[in-house]
Motif scaffolding. Structure first.
Motif, PDB file in Angstrom:
ATOM      1  N   ARG A  66      96.659 101.154  44.517  1.00 18.29           N
ATOM      2  CA  ARG A  66      96.135 101.892  43.358  1.00 18.29           C
ATOM      3  C   ARG A  66      94.846 101.260  42.857  1.00 18.29           C
ATOM      4  N   LEU A  67      94.801  99.938  42.800  1.00 11.79           N
ATOM      5  CA  LEU A  67      93.587  99.253  42.350  1.00 11.79           C
ATOM      6  C   LEU A  67      92.434  99.488  43.321  1.00 11.79           C
ATOM      7  N   ALA A  68      92.713  99.485  44.624  1.00 13.61           N
ATOM      8  CA  ALA A  68      91.675  99.735  45.621  1.00 13.61           C
ATOM      9  C   ALA A  68      91.146 101.166  45.504  1.00 13.61           C
ATOM     10  N   ALA A  69      92.030 102.134  45.267  1.00 11.46           N
ATOM     11  CA  ALA A  69      91.611 103.526  45.117  1.00 11.46           C
ATOM     12  C   ALA A  69      90.745 103.702  43.878  1.00 11.46           C
ATOM     13  N   LEU A  70      91.120 103.050  42.783  1.00  6.91           N
ATOM     14  CA  LEU A  70      90.312 103.141  41.558  1.00  6.91           C
ATOM     15  C   LEU A  70      88.966 102.466  41.726  1.00  6.91           C
ATOM     16  N   ALA A  71      88.932 101.326  42.420  1.00  8.61           N
ATOM     17  CA  ALA A  71      87.666 100.635  42.650  1.00  8.61           C
ATOM     18  C   ALA A  71      86.727 101.503  43.482  1.00  8.61           C
ATOM     19  N   GLU A  72      87.290 102.250  44.437  1.00  5.56           N
ATOM     20  CA  GLU A  72      86.468 103.144  45.262  1.00  5.56           C
ATOM     21  C   GLU A  72      85.950 104.322  44.438  1.00  5.56           C
TER      22      GLU A  72
END
Length: 92
Positions: A66-72
């Motif tokens: 989830r954090l990686a998706a938000l960072a993208e």
């Protein structure tokens, strides 16, 4: 379909078969009909359960995916939320 052509014996047999059956009176149905249901809904308890559920989800740690998706999503100058929505959230 014409009813006039039916024989009286056929009609009387039909009436005998379709006699309404008298309902048996039971001592437990003194207040009303035995074919009624009563539903009670405790709004306060349901609201408290929903609040507890929402609080548990808000306090749950975010997963790495989830954090990686938000960072993208927010990479560079990208912001999927309008500036007005961010300002309204900060004021409230």
């Amino acid at each position: 379909m014409e009813i006039n052509n039916l024989h009286m014996s056929t009609i009387s047999a039909y009436k005998k078969l379709n006699k309404p059956v008298a309902a048996k009176k039971s001592s437990s149905s003194a207040k009303g009909s035995a074919n009624t249901d009563k539903v009670e809904f405790n709004f306060g308890r349901s609201l408290a359960a929903a609040q507890t559920n929402a609080a548990a989800r808000a306090n749950a740690p975010a997963s790495e995916e989830r954090l990686a998706a938000l960072a993208e999503k927010y990479a560079g100058d990208n912001c999927p939320v309008s500036a007005e929505a961010v300002a309204a959230s900060m004021i409230a």
